[in-house]
Design a protein around this motif. Structure first.
Motif, PDB file in Angstrom:
ATOM      1  N   ALA A   1     -67.142  28.952 -74.428  1.00 37.54           N
ATOM      2  CA  ALA A   1     -67.566  30.165 -73.717  1.00 37.54           C
ATOM      3  C   ALA A   1     -66.688  31.364 -74.056  1.00 37.54           C
ATOM      4  N   ALA A   2     -65.471  31.100 -74.497  1.00 39.89           N
ATOM      5  CA  ALA A   2     -64.551  32.175 -74.873  1.00 39.89           C
ATOM      6  C   ALA A   2     -64.622  32.505 -76.359  1.00 39.89           C
ATOM      7  N   GLY A   3     -65.601  31.927 -77.057  1.00 40.35           N
ATOM      8  CA  GLY A   3     -65.773  32.248 -78.476  1.00 40.35           C
ATOM      9  C   GLY A   3     -65.211  31.235 -79.441  1.00 40.35           C
ATOM     10  N   ARG A   4     -64.664  30.114 -78.952  1.00 45.08           N
ATOM     11  CA  ARG A   4     -64.208  29.073 -79.870  1.00 45.08           C
ATOM     12  C   ARG A   4     -65.414  28.506 -80.607  1.00 45.08           C
ATOM     13  N   LEU A   5     -65.226  28.206 -81.879  1.00 45.52           N
ATOM     14  CA  LEU A   5     -66.338  27.797 -82.743  1.00 45.52           C
ATOM     15  C   LEU A   5     -66.471  26.283 -82.829  1.00 45.52           C
ATOM     16  N   THR A   6     -67.710  25.826 -82.825  1.00 47.97           N
ATOM     17  CA  THR A   6     -68.071  24.444 -83.137  1.00 47.97           C
ATOM     18  C   THR A   6     -69.181  24.503 -84.172  1.00 47.97           C
ATOM     19  N   LEU A   7     -69.558  23.356 -84.686  1.00 47.68           N
ATOM     20  CA  LEU A   7     -70.611  23.358 -85.700  1.00 47.68           C
ATOM     21  C   LEU A   7     -71.938  23.831 -85.124  1.00 47.68           C
ATOM     22  N   ASN A   8     -72.246  23.433 -83.909  1.00 49.88           N
ATOM     23  CA  ASN A   8     -73.500  23.886 -83.318  1.00 49.88           C
ATOM     24  C   ASN A   8     -73.510  25.391 -83.072  1.00 49.88           C
ATOM     25  N   VAL A   9     -72.378  25.939 -82.647  1.00 48.52           N
ATOM     26  CA  VAL A   9     -72.278  27.389 -82.470  1.00 48.52           C
ATOM     27  C   VAL A   9     -72.505  28.090 -83.803  1.00 48.52           C
ATOM     28  N   ILE A  10     -71.892  27.574 -84.857  1.00 46.11           N
ATOM     29  CA  ILE A  10     -72.013  28.200 -86.175  1.00 46.11           C
ATOM     30  C   ILE A  10     -73.438  28.097 -86.702  1.00 46.11           C
TER      31      ILE A  10
END
Length: 377
Positions: A296-305
């Motif tokens: 929620a604070a902008g940390r990236l995961t593969l699904n977010v990317i």
């Protein structure tokens, strides 16, 4: 005769192929990329000859991880008229010992050796010698028992690809078995492979090198290294992707350009990085160490990317009809993971490279009869 390299360095022994030009190498910020770009993944010698015996003298620099057995010597693949006909290795050479925890390295210098190929067909033929994809290789001498001449152009289109360690060839058995080489063979294209282990990080100098490299087809596989090195948040990632694409488009305004998101990697699907080595049981695996709650604070995961890359491409494609998106899970997804699990949790095994190549060729090059494939050949 050298293909797949963007630059050649003269050394005390001979020549050293590089996959980034000198001006870009001067901007490299870490040893990992400096080593990766000098490892000749996809680089090969191409010529014609009637020779039945061919010798290639080289000085390899091999890599071993402290506390683990030394890997097998890198393989040299020799192709005759496009088909794998012989393999050889060069024992000895320099040895680079890496500490996986501290990332420090020690270099022990060694002696050159010879990859020797015999009993080749006694006729005029096209020869390709693919250099070991994970061994820095200084080429010292090429010796044959018949004259050599440059290979004639075959009119194949040039495919320029950038990606991470999977594109570089991690865990592939030999240089023509990395998935980009397999896919290029199936698609009938000429490969320039800018897959850099651990270093597909949207570096501007990589984008500029791609901008300046002649190509008929371009693909960029983005995401896994950004997550597992934990170098960005979403706020920085989005403009970095736009900037990378803008730079490529400066030199290739209408070239088919395919953006590929990460293949399935369960340890990083919804858990941010950084990725750390896990030596449990004496087997090297990797695990993600971030907190999923920080997405929620902008940390990236593969699904977010994947979601963000799909959105960016959809937005840009309105004015750029030659820009396309491919979900990496269509290359290697849940069913593939169940059948061909990742041995260290992030890299496929040789069968996994074959699977990714087959899916890429089908989806991108149109070999499966798809209409509208971005690189439809």
């Amino acid at each position: 005769m050298l293909r797949g390299a963007l630059d050649v360095e003269r050394t005390a022994h001979g020549i050293l192929p590089h996959r980034l030009p000198l001006w870009a190498r001067r901007q490299i910020p870490d040893d990992q990329l400096a080593v990766a770009e000098a490892q000749p993944s996809g680089v090969r010698l191409v010529f014609r000859t009637r020779a039945t015996t061919i010798e290639l003298e080289t000085l390899p620099t091999k890599r071993v991880y402290r506390g683990f057995p030394a890997p097998a010597d890198g393989v040299y693949d020799l192709l005759v008229d496009g088909r794998l006909a012989a393999q050889a290795t060069v024992p000895g050479g320099n040895l680079r010992t890496i500490d996986m925890v501290t990332q420090s390295a020690e270099l022990r210098e060694g002696l050159p050796g010879i990859a020797r190929f015999t009993d080749l067909p006694a006729r005029d033929k096209a020869i390709e010698i693919w250099l070991p994809h994970t061994e820095i290789t200084e080429v010292i001498a090429l010796r044959t028992d018949a004259p050599v001449e440059p290979a004639r152009g075959d009119g194949r289109r040039v495919w320029l690809h950038h990606g991470s360690s999977i594109s570089h060839g991690s865990n592939a058995a030999h240089p023509t078995a990395i998935w980009p080489a397999l896919a290029a063979a199936q698609g009938g294209v000429e490969l320039v492979n800018l897959g850099f282990g651990g270093s597909a990080l949207l570096d501007p100098f990589t984008a500029r090198a791609m901008r300046d490299t002649p190509a008929d087809l371009i693909s960029i596989k983005i995401g896994i290294n950004v997550v597992n090195s934990d170098v960005m948040r979403l706020r920085a990632f989005t403009p970095a992707v736009h900037g990378f694409l803008d730079t490529i488009r400066e030199g290739h305004p209408t070239t088919p350009l395919l953006v590929v998101s990460p293949v399935l990697c369960p340890v990083q699907e919804d858990t941010p990085g950084p990725l750390m080595p896990d030596f449990n049981g004496g087997i090297l695996r990797f695990k993600a160490t971030g907190d999923p709650a920080e997405r929620a604070a902008g940390r990236l995961t593969l699904n977010v990317i994947r979601d963000e890359l799909a959105r960016i491409v959809q937005q840009r494609a309105v004015g750029d009809p030659n820009l396309h998106y491919l979900d990496g899970r269509d290359l290697y997804g849940e069913k593939d993971y169940a059948e061909l699990p990742l041995p260290d949790e992030i890299h496929p095994d040789p069968a996994g490279h074959q699977r990714i190549a087959e899916n890429f060729a089908r989806l991108a090059f149109g070999t499966g009869g798809m209409t509208g494939a971005p690189f439809d050949c």
